[in-house]
Design a protein around this motif. Structure first.
Motif: not given
Length: 309
Positions: A128-156
Motif C-alpha cells: 500500500a505504501l509503495r503501490s507495488s503490484p507484486c506485494l499486493l498480489r502476494f498479500f491477496v494470495g496469502a489472505v485467500l490461502a488462509f481463508a481457504g484453510l479456515e473454511v476447510l477446517g470449518g468443514l472438517l
C-alpha cells in the motif's frame, strides 16, 4: 554577336550538370533528419506520451486506510510472535537439551501465528505504501490461502463433529498426563477445573493415571489431586492452599465430595462448547469479514495501479 556567342558557349556546359542534379535519386536521410527535429506529437499524435491521471480522493483514502489496517495487524502479529518466543525462551524449549519436545509446546502456536500474520501484514503495508503490484498480489494470495484453510477446517469440524468429542477427550487426557511437565498445560487445566468446577475427565479419580498423583508414587502428592479441584482452595481468603486436596484419592466418594469436585470436566466442557457455539460462529464471521475487507482494499489499489498504467 561574337560576345553573345561566346557567353552562350560558356553557359552551355552547365546545363547537363544542372540536369544531373535534378535527376539525382531521392534520399530519405535528409527528410528523416528533419523529421527527428520535430516534436513527437507533430509526427503522430497517437504516439505522444499519455500523462496518467491523478488518483482520486477515494483511492487515496483506500490506500492510507489499507496501510493503517495492515499496520494494526502487523503489530498484533509481532506481539503474538514476541509472546511465543518469550514463552519458549522462558521454559528453555529452544535449548539444545529440550529441542525434541518443541513440536508439542503450545507456545509454538503463538510463534507460527505471529510469524504468518506479521509477514502477510508487512507485505500489505509495503504494497500500500509503495503501490507495488507484486506485494499486493502476494498479500491477496496469502489472505485467500488462509481463508481457504479456515473454511476447510470449518468443514472438517462439521463433518467430523461426532469424532470431535473423542479428540477432545484425548487432548484432555494428554494434558492430565503431562500436568507436571508443561507449565502451559498445567495453567490450562487449572483454569478449566476452576471455571467449570470439575476435576479430571470423567471423575476426580482420573488423576490416578498421572504418575505424580498415583497412590503408588513417592512424594507428598501421592493419592492427591491438583488444588484447582478443591471446593475452597483459598486459605484465609487470600492465599491458595496447594495442599487442600492432599489424600483425596484415599477417601471415599462421600468424604471426597466435601473436599473436591467429584464430576469430570468432559461433560462440563462439552456443554460449555454447545452454549458458546454462537460466539464461536460470530468470531469466525468477524475474522472472515476482516480478511475480506483487506482483500477488497488491495484489489482496489491494484485496479488503480492498472488504470494509471
Amino acid at each position: 554577336q561574337p560576345h553573345g556567342v561566346a557567353g552562350s558557349g560558356e553557359r552551355a556546359p552547365l546545363l547537363p550538370q544542372v540536369s544531373r542534379l535534378v535527376e539525382l535519386p531521392y534520399s530519405s536521410s535528409d527528410d528523416d533528419d528533419g523529421d527527428m527535429d520535430l516534436p513527437t506529437s507533430e509526427l503522430d499524435p497517437g504516439l505522444s506520451c499519455r500523462i496518467p491521471p491523478a488518483p482520486s480522493t477515494f483511492s487515496q483514502c483506500v490506500r492510507y486506510l489499507a496501510f493503517l489496517w495492515n499496520l494494526l495487524f502487523l503489530l498484533l502479529g509481532l506481539l503474538a510472535l514476541a509472546v511465543g518466543v518469550w514463552g519458549l525462551l522462558a521454559k528453555g524449549s529452544l535449548a539444545g537439551a529440550r529441542f525434541a519436545p518443541l513440536g508439542s509446546d503450545p507456545m509454538l502456536l503463538f510463534v507460527l501465528a505471529g510469524l504468518g500474520a506479521s509477514t502477510v501484514s508487512l507485505a500489505g503495508c509495503l504494497g500500500a505504501l509503495r503501490s507495488s503490484p507484486c506485494l499486493l498480489r502476494f498479500f491477496v494470495g496469502a489472505v485467500l490461502a488462509f481463508a481457504g484453510l479456515e473454511v476447510l477446517g470449518g468443514l472438517l469440524v462439521l463433518a467430523a463433529r461426532h469424532r470431535l468429542r473423542d479428540a477432545l477427550r484425548d487432548a484432555l487426557l494428554l494434558c492430565l498426563l503431562r500436568y507436571q511437565d508443561e507449565p502451559d498445560l498445567r495453567f490450562l487445566v487449572d483454569e478449566v477445573q476452576r471455571s467449570l468446577r470439575c476435576c479430571g475427565l470423567g471423575s476426580y479419580r482420573d488423576w490416578e493415571a498421572n504418575p505424580y498423583f498415583n497412590c503408588s508414587a513417592p512424594g507428598a502428592q501421592a493419592c492427591s489431586v491438583p488444588a484447582s479441584c478443591c471446593l475452597d482452595p483459598w486459605q484465609n481468603g487470600t492465599v491458595v492452599n496447594v495442599l487442600c486436596a492432599t489424600g483425596a484419592l484415599r477417601l471415599g466418594d462421600a468424604a471426597a465430595g466435601t473436599v473436591v469436585y467429584l464430576g469430570g470436566c468432559m461433560a462440563q466442557l462439552s456443554t460449555w462448547l454447545r452454549t458458546q457455539a454462537g460466539a464461536i460462529v460470530a468470531g469466525a464471521a468477524v475474522l472472515v469479514l476482516v480478511e475480506t475487507i483487506g482483500v477488497l482494499m488491495a484489489l482496489k489499489m491494484l485496479g488503480d495501479i492498472t488504470a494509471r498504467g
